[in-house]
Enzyme design. Structure first.
Site, PDB file in Angstrom:
ATOM      1  CB  CYS A  91      -0.916  -0.150   1.198  1.00  0.00           C
ATOM      2  SG  CYS A  91      -2.008  -1.362   1.421  1.00  0.00           S
ATOM      3  CB  ALA A  92       3.207   2.024  -2.531  1.00  0.00           C
TER       4      ALA A  92
ATOM      5  N   PRO B  47       1.900   7.712  -0.468  1.00  0.00           N
ATOM      6  CG  PRO B  47       2.469   9.828   0.654  1.00  0.00           C
ATOM      7  CD  PRO B  47       1.746   8.515   0.701  1.00  0.00           C
ATOM      8  N   GLY B  48       4.569   7.050  -1.129  1.00  0.00           N
ATOM      9  CA  GLY B  48       5.849   6.609  -1.161  1.00  0.00           C
ATOM     10  C   GLY B  48       6.970   6.892  -0.180  1.00  0.00           C
ATOM     11  N   GLY B  49       6.612   7.413   0.902  1.00  0.00           N
ATOM     12  CA  GLY B  49       7.434   7.682   2.150  1.00  0.00           C
ATOM     13  C   GLY B  49       8.345   6.558   2.447  1.00  0.00           C
ATOM     14  CE  LYS B  50       5.168   4.217   7.073  1.00  0.00           C
ATOM     15  NZ  LYS B  50       3.856   4.711   6.604  1.00  0.00           N
TER      16      LYS B  50
ATOM     17  CG  ASP C  10      -7.848  -4.814  -4.452  1.00  0.00           C
ATOM     18  OD1 ASP C  10      -7.111  -4.973  -3.484  1.00  0.00           O
ATOM     19  OD2 ASP C  10      -9.014  -4.859  -4.360  1.00  0.00           O
TER      20      ASP C  10
ATOM     21  CG  ASP D 159       1.886   2.203   5.829  1.00  0.00           C
ATOM     22  OD1 ASP D 159       1.222   2.242   7.062  1.00  0.00           O
ATOM     23  OD2 ASP D 159       2.270   3.040   5.260  1.00  0.00           O
TER      24      ASP D 159
ATOM     25  CB  CYS E 107      -1.041   5.781  11.127  1.00  0.00           C
ATOM     26  SG  CYS E 107      -2.144   6.204   9.642  1.00  0.00           S
TER      27      CYS E 107
HETATM   28  C1  LIG Z   1      -1.400   4.634   4.887  1.00  0.00           C
HETATM   29  S1  LIG Z   1      -1.362   4.654   3.377  1.00  0.00           S
HETATM   30  C2  LIG Z   1       0.125   4.463   2.777  1.00  0.00           C
HETATM   31  C3  LIG Z   1       1.515   5.187   2.944  1.00  0.00           C
HETATM   32  C4  LIG Z   1       2.795   5.054   2.476  1.00  0.00           C
HETATM   33  N1  LIG Z   1       3.053   3.433   2.775  1.00  0.00           N
HETATM   34  C5  LIG Z   1       3.776   5.970   2.899  1.00  0.00           C
HETATM   35  O1  LIG Z   1       4.326   5.793   3.781  1.00  0.00           O
HETATM   36  O2  LIG Z   1       3.980   7.016   2.072  1.00  0.00           O
HETATM   37  C6  LIG Z   1      -2.449   3.625   2.467  1.00  0.00           C
HETATM   38  C7  LIG Z   1      -2.374   3.394   1.090  1.00  0.00           C
HETATM   39  O3  LIG Z   1      -3.177   2.188   0.728  1.00  0.00           O
HETATM   40  C8  LIG Z   1      -3.850   2.439  -0.206  1.00  0.00           C
HETATM   41  N2  LIG Z   1      -4.938   1.283  -0.578  1.00  0.00           N
HETATM   42  C9  LIG Z   1      -6.001   1.166   0.109  1.00  0.00           C
HETATM   43  N3  LIG Z   1      -6.433   0.037  -0.324  1.00  0.00           N
HETATM   44  C10 LIG Z   1      -5.604  -0.535  -1.013  1.00  0.00           C
HETATM   45  C11 LIG Z   1      -5.591  -1.850  -1.732  1.00  0.00           C
HETATM   46  N4  LIG Z   1      -6.566  -2.811  -1.569  1.00  0.00           N
HETATM   47  N5  LIG Z   1      -4.545  -2.326  -2.323  1.00  0.00           N
HETATM   48  C12 LIG Z   1      -3.602  -1.458  -2.363  1.00  0.00           C
HETATM   49  N6  LIG Z   1      -3.572  -0.251  -1.982  1.00  0.00           N
HETATM   50  C13 LIG Z   1      -4.582   0.193  -1.114  1.00  0.00           C
HETATM   51  C14 LIG Z   1      -4.310   3.899  -0.096  1.00  0.00           C
HETATM   52  O4  LIG Z   1      -4.947   4.232  -1.387  1.00  0.00           O
HETATM   53  C15 LIG Z   1      -3.252   4.586   0.705  1.00  0.00           C
HETATM   54  O5  LIG Z   1      -2.667   5.338  -0.346  1.00  0.00           O
END
Ligand SMILES: C[S@@+](CC[C@H](N)C(=O)[O-])C[C@H]1O[C@@H](n2cnc3c(N)ncnc32)[C@H](O)[C@@H]1O
Length: 442
Positions: free
Chosen positions: A267-268, A270-273, A318, A336, A389
């Site tokens: 779940c990447a 905006p890509g911080g991790k 997904d 994440d 979080c």
């Molecule tokens: C907590 S944020 C991730 C923050 C990111 N890891 C960072 O550190 O920048 C969760 C992300 O999961 C995405 N998301 C939600 N459901 C998802 C799914 N089923 N598959 C992939 N990504 C999903 C959301 O759109 C969101 O961008």
């Protein structure tokens, strides 16, 4: 009176007008981040600061409004008053900010810009004059008693935290109503934490390591004494440093990427991790994201940090399904997960207004779907780090227990578990699992 310019050269009255409109949009259910992103760059910093303060002080400002106006004012007036009253409360708490008469004048002027009626203008003027005496009374007079939790949290939210953290819930909510500090992650491909700290000090920017994390290997967080615009950070545009909460910086460190490993960031955006993983090792990353509108942010982040390489694949997909997957197992998975974001409200004060109690159950189901699918894509011996979080156990410890019970080949390893929010860090949850090579025989 001449226009009073804010530090960002937007007249305060204009900034207050825009901030009140932003608050209205949030109250109609829109995300604050999304609304702020639509503003012009020169408007954003001051409007963000005004709206954040208005939302953080919501309970206190509305106690005052209810005390001074017998019949609730229309939403536009209410929202302008909340923006203005938050400025008084700020001034009263940290001794800085605008003089009382300036706040009143500019709020009345904002009524004109906001196209308010004479009635609204008179009301705003009268209420704010009274507030100025109530919040910052003349010497010797009693001031308004402070609400220990000035920020709005829905009753179900408060009740859940009270039940789960009977000793600390109040302190947590008070900490979340404070302005969040600015924390940096030093790109260790370019500088060590102490080298970058010296660079900052040479620019007159005071920073320190975070005591609780300073001893964790690879951790490169620096806490700024005072926030600065990113443009003032040495090497920001060439990727020397990023802005990221200290708790979030644990993810890549706990996963401990090694050169050549194949890692799924499930779940990447905006890509911080993703970026942090690549700062630590030359690994091969699949950065998966469901939301098309957020996908572009991953590449943008990696470009700035000079990390974009052919070893990162950014895929729209997904994570609870396998349709995007090439069938090759991963050495490590960072999950994440989408969650309530209840641990990061000091940086997103709109969240308590937007969440509904039923969301938690829906999010829990989503997280379980992603966990179950991701586990199938992990190599025997591989590691999966589950992160949210959130402060609600339904998205944290309850999930980890459910997962360990349902996956007979999952071995739970040591990880921090629930991290509670304080004035210097956000709230996070971390659970780490290893896939055992053989299913146990009993
Ligand atoms: C907590 S944020 C991730 C923050 C990111 N890891 C960072 O550190 O920048 C969760 C992300 O999961 C995405 N998301 C939600 N459901 C998802 C799914 N089923 N598959 C992939 N990504 C999903 C959301 O759109 C969101 O961008």
């Amino acid at each position: 009176m001449s226009d009073l310019k804010t530090p960002h050269s937007l007249p305060l009255a204009e900034a207050m007008t825009i901030a009140a409109q932003v608050v209205t949009e949030v109250m109609q259910g829109r995300s604050l981040t999304e609304v702020l992103e639509e503003l012009d760059a020169h408007e954003r910093p001051i409007v963000q600061s005004l709206t954040f303060d208005a939302l953080r002080k919501w309970v206190r400002s509305h106690e005052l409004i209810a005390l001074l106006i017998p019949k609730a004012p229309p939403p536009e007036v209410d929202h302008l008053l909340s923006v203005a009253i938050a400025l008084f409360l700020q001034e009263n708490t940290d001794g800085k900010g605008y003089a009382a008469h300036t706040i009143v004048d500019q709020a009345v002027r904002a009524c004109d810009l906001y196209d308010q009626t004479m009635y609204a203008k008179g009301l705003v003027n009268a209420v704010l004059r009274k507030v100025s005496l109530t919040v910052a009374p003349p010497k010797g007079e009693k001031s308004y008693p402070p609400d220990p939790i000035p920020m709005f949290f829905p009753p179900w939210w408060r009740a859940s935290l009270k039940k789960n953290y009977p000793q600390s819930w109040r302190a947590m909510l008070i900490a979340q109503a404070q302005r969040a500090p600015m924390i940096l992650r030093v790109n260790q491909r370019q500088y060590t934490r102490s080298q970058y700290q010296e660079l900052l000090e040479a620019e007159g920017i005071s920073a320190s390591p975070i005591a609780a994390l300073a001893e964790i290997p690879l951790h490169s967080a620096l806490l700024l004494k005072n926030p600065v615009p990113v443009s003032a950070l040495p090497g920001f545009y060439s990727g020397s440093v990023s802005v990221q909460d200290a708790g979030a910086q644990l993810a890549a460190v706990l996963l401990n990427p090694q050169p050549g490993e194949r890692i799924l960031d499930a779940c990447a955006a905006p890509g911080g991790k993703t970026a942090h993983l690549l700062e630590l090792a030359d690994c091969e990353i699949i950065a998966l994201e469901l939301d098309q509108s957020r996908l572009g942010k991953i590449g943008g982040n990696l470009d700035r940090l000079q990390l974009h390489s052919d070893v990162v694949k950014i895929i729209r997909g997904d994570a609870s399904k396998a349709s995007w997957w090439d069938g090759k197992l991963f050495d490590k998975i960072l999950l994440d997960a989408p969650c309530s974001a209840s641990g990061i409200v000091s940086r997103h004060p709109d969240i308590p207004f937007l969440r509904r109690e039923a969301d938690i159950r829906n999010l829990q189901e989503k997280q379980r779907g992603i966990l179950t699918q991701a586990w199938k894509m992990l190599k025997p011996g591989g590691l999966l780090l589950y992160v949210t979080c959130s402060l609600f156990p339904e998205e944290g410890e309850v999930q980890a227990i459910w997962f360990a019970l349902n996956q007979s080949d999952a071995l739970r390893l040591n990880a921090p578990g629930q991290i509670l929010p304080t004035e210097t860090n956000d709230g996070f949850y971390y659970a780490l699992f290893q896939k055992m090579s053989h299913e146990p025989t009993h």
